[in-house]
Scaffold this motif. Structure first.
Motif, short mmCIF file in Angstrom:
data_model
loop_
_atom_site.label_atom_id
_atom_site.label_comp_id
_atom_site.label_asym_id
_atom_site.label_seq_id
_atom_site.Cartn_x
_atom_site.Cartn_y
_atom_site.Cartn_z
N ALA A 1 0.86 -1.19 0.00
CA ALA A 1 0.00 0.00 0.00
C ALA A 1 0.88 1.23 0.00
CB ALA A 1 -0.93 0.02 1.21
N HIS A 2 0.56 2.16 -0.86
CA HIS A 2 1.31 3.41 -0.94
C HIS A 2 0.38 4.57 -0.58
CE1 HIS A 2 4.22 6.35 -2.37
NE2 HIS A 2 3.23 6.96 -3.00
N GLN A 3 0.71 5.26 0.50
CA GLN A 3 -0.05 6.43 0.94
C GLN A 3 -1.53 6.09 1.13
OE1 GLN A 3 1.84 8.67 1.77
NE2 GLN A 3 3.40 9.19 0.29
N VAL A 4 -1.79 5.01 1.85
CA VAL A 4 -3.16 4.57 2.14
C VAL A 4 -3.43 4.58 3.63
CG1 VAL A 4 -4.82 2.67 1.93
CG2 VAL A 4 -3.24 3.16 0.04
N VAL A 5 -2.50 4.06 4.41
CA VAL A 5 -2.70 3.92 5.86
C VAL A 5 -3.00 5.27 6.50
CG1 VAL A 5 -1.63 3.16 8.02
CG2 VAL A 5 -1.22 1.87 5.91
N GLN A 6 -2.35 6.33 6.02
CA GLN A 6 -2.55 7.64 6.62
C GLN A 6 -3.95 8.21 6.37
OE1 GLN A 6 -0.63 11.08 4.50
NE2 GLN A 6 0.29 9.44 3.28
N HIS A 7 -4.67 7.61 5.44
CA HIS A 7 -5.98 8.16 5.08
C HIS A 7 -7.16 7.40 5.69
CE1 HIS A 7 -4.25 11.06 2.38
NE2 HIS A 7 -3.60 10.12 1.72
N VAL A 8 -6.89 6.50 6.62
CA VAL A 8 -7.99 5.76 7.26
C VAL A 8 -7.98 6.02 8.76
CG1 VAL A 8 -7.95 3.96 5.49
CG2 VAL A 8 -6.66 3.62 7.61
N ALA A 9 -9.16 5.95 9.35
CA ALA A 9 -9.30 6.23 10.79
C ALA A 9 -8.90 5.04 11.65
CB ALA A 9 -10.73 6.64 11.10
N ASP A 10 -8.77 3.85 11.03
CA ASP A 10 -8.37 2.65 11.77
C ASP A 10 -7.16 2.02 11.08
OD1 ASP A 10 -8.17 0.39 13.32
OD2 ASP A 10 -9.97 -0.58 12.52
N PRO A 11 -5.99 2.64 11.20
CA PRO A 11 -4.81 2.11 10.51
C PRO A 11 -4.41 0.72 10.98
CG PRO A 11 -4.19 3.85 12.05
CD PRO A 11 -5.68 3.86 11.97
N VAL A 12 -4.59 0.44 12.27
CA VAL A 12 -4.24 -0.89 12.77
C VAL A 12 -5.16 -1.95 12.15
CG1 VAL A 12 -4.13 -2.35 14.84
CG2 VAL A 12 -3.27 0.01 14.91
N GLY A 13 -6.45 -1.64 12.06
CA GLY A 13 -7.38 -2.56 11.43
C GLY A 13 -7.01 -2.84 9.98
N LEU A 14 -6.58 -1.81 9.27
CA LEU A 14 -6.18 -1.98 7.88
C LEU A 14 -4.94 -2.88 7.79
CD1 LEU A 14 -6.29 -1.36 4.87
CD2 LEU A 14 -5.05 0.76 5.32
N LEU A 15 -3.95 -2.63 8.64
CA LEU A 15 -2.75 -3.45 8.62
C LEU A 15 -3.05 -4.89 9.00
CD1 LEU A 15 -0.10 -1.01 10.11
CD2 LEU A 15 -0.26 -1.80 7.75
N ARG A 16 -3.97 -5.09 9.92
CA ARG A 16 -4.37 -6.46 10.29
C ARG A 16 -4.99 -7.19 9.10
NH1 ARG A 16 -4.56 -8.14 15.57
NH2 ARG A 16 -4.19 -6.55 17.18
N GLU A 17 -5.81 -6.49 8.33
CA GLU A 17 -6.44 -7.12 7.18
C GLU A 17 -5.41 -7.40 6.09
OE1 GLU A 17 -9.71 -8.56 4.75
OE2 GLU A 17 -9.02 -8.60 6.83
N MET A 18 -4.47 -6.50 5.91
CA MET A 18 -3.40 -6.76 4.95
C MET A 18 -2.55 -7.95 5.41
SD MET A 18 -2.34 -2.78 4.10
CE MET A 18 -0.99 -3.19 2.98
N ARG A 19 -2.30 -8.02 6.70
CA ARG A 19 -1.54 -9.15 7.24
C ARG A 19 -2.28 -10.46 7.01
NH1 ARG A 19 -0.81 -12.36 11.75
NH2 ARG A 19 1.37 -12.57 12.48
N ARG A 20 -3.58 -10.45 7.17
CA ARG A 20 -4.38 -11.68 7.02
C ARG A 20 -4.19 -12.32 5.67
NH1 ARG A 20 -8.82 -13.29 4.56
NH2 ARG A 20 -9.38 -11.20 3.78
N VAL A 21 -4.14 -11.51 4.61
CA VAL A 21 -4.05 -12.08 3.26
C VAL A 21 -2.61 -12.29 2.80
CG1 VAL A 21 -6.30 -11.16 2.60
CG2 VAL A 21 -4.23 -9.83 2.10
N ALA A 22 -1.63 -11.91 3.65
CA ALA A 22 -0.23 -12.22 3.36
C ALA A 22 0.06 -13.65 3.79
CB ALA A 22 0.70 -11.25 4.09
N LYS A 23 0.95 -14.31 3.07
CA LYS A 23 1.28 -15.70 3.40
C LYS A 23 1.95 -15.79 4.76
CE LYS A 23 1.65 -17.48 -1.31
NZ LYS A 23 2.53 -18.11 -2.32
#
Length: 286
Positions: A121-143
């Motif tokens: 993700a490029h310049q996405v995390v800073q634009h959401v109110a729940d950055p930890v939730g976003l990173l958790r979801e990205m982590r989920r779909v990573a091997k």
């Protein structure tokens, strides 16, 4: 001059991009490439990797990542159907076959656990109110056991001539304060680059599996003119402008003055502009 009464604070939303997808924004984002915006990630890519590009926008980074994984595939996702359609149009002339795009919610990615070798993700995390939730979801779909989550997020902006002098640099300080206030009122944090390690640890990555560094986007000569023109248009034509006016943060006259200042700054012989970036490689091990 801003209106005298307090601004209306919009409810935080994880699907609201404060800049929107106006032509000014899409034009600027279409100039991004993997080489200019994801150089920190490129050494980690292998030819057979499956890559997910979250919040891909017009897909210029997505498409230019594809040649680095010639035996793999890159999938770009964004919540906006219009910008996904633009990404498909932009990618078509490139002839790159191992790239595809689809509309998706970054907080509910339509992929099974552990699908991708790399989630970017490029310049996405800073634009959401729940950055930890976003990173958790990205982590989920990573091997598991070695999948990578890679993010690059903006942080401090430094320019000269600055607020200490009369001239357009001082007006850029007014713009920056307006942007910070609007973003934080909606629950997002523009200075996310410096916070990436903390956010990653909260998202269940172990501290020893997080590699953070600082990069920058430096603008001079032609790139400075493009950068300043982008912001001159954004402050008057984009969703940023609409939100600033609808939320009573400022006036149309002031936005026009800010646009003028951006264009004047670009013409200064000694103009200097740098945007610091935080870059992080999070490795999933479980």
């Amino acid at each position: 001059m801003a209106h005298p009464h307090p601004p209306i604070k919009p409810a935080p939303s994880d699907k609201v991009y404060i800049q929107g997808h106006s032509q000014a924004v899409v034009d600027a984002h279409s100039r991004r490439t993997a080489q200019t915006c994801a150089a920190y990630l490129l050494p980690h890519l292998k030819p057979s990797h499956k890559v997910l590009d979250v919040g891909c926008g017009p897909g210029s980074i997505t498409t230019t990542l594809a040649p680095f994984v010639p035996e793999g595939h890159v999938t770009g996702v964004d919540y906006s159907p219009d910008v996904i359609a633009h990404a498909e149009r932009l990618a078509a002339p490139s002839g790159v076959a191992n790239v595809s795009f689809q509309t998706a919610d970054a907080f509910a990615l339509p992929f099974a656990d552990g699908t991708f070798d790399v989630v970017h993700a490029h310049q996405v995390v800073q634009h959401v109110a729940d950055p930890v939730g976003l990173l958790r979801e990205m982590r989920r779909v990573a091997k598991p056991d070695g999948g990578i989550v890679a993010v690059r997020e903006g942080d401090a902006h430094i320019w000269f001539p600055d607020e200490s002098e009369q001239g357009p640099g001082r007006k850029l300080g007014v713009w920056f304060a307006l942007w910070m206030r609007m973003a934080r009122d909606q629950g997002t944090e523009p200075m996310t680059g410096r916070r990436l390690k903390r956010l990653g640890m909260k998202a269940a990555f172990a501290a020893q599996d997080i590699n953070v560094q600082a990069g920058s986007s430096f603008f001079q000569q032609e790139s400075l003119v493009q950068w300043c023109e982008t912001w001159a248009r954004r402050v008057t034509e984009s969703e940023f402008a609409s939100r600033a006016l609808d939320g009573n943060y400022t006036t149309r006259e002031e936005l026009e003055n800010l646009a003028k200042a951006w264009r004047e700054f670009a013409q200064l012989d000694d103009a200097w502009y740098n945007n610091t970036q935080g870059e992080a490689i999070f490795t999933r091990r479980d």
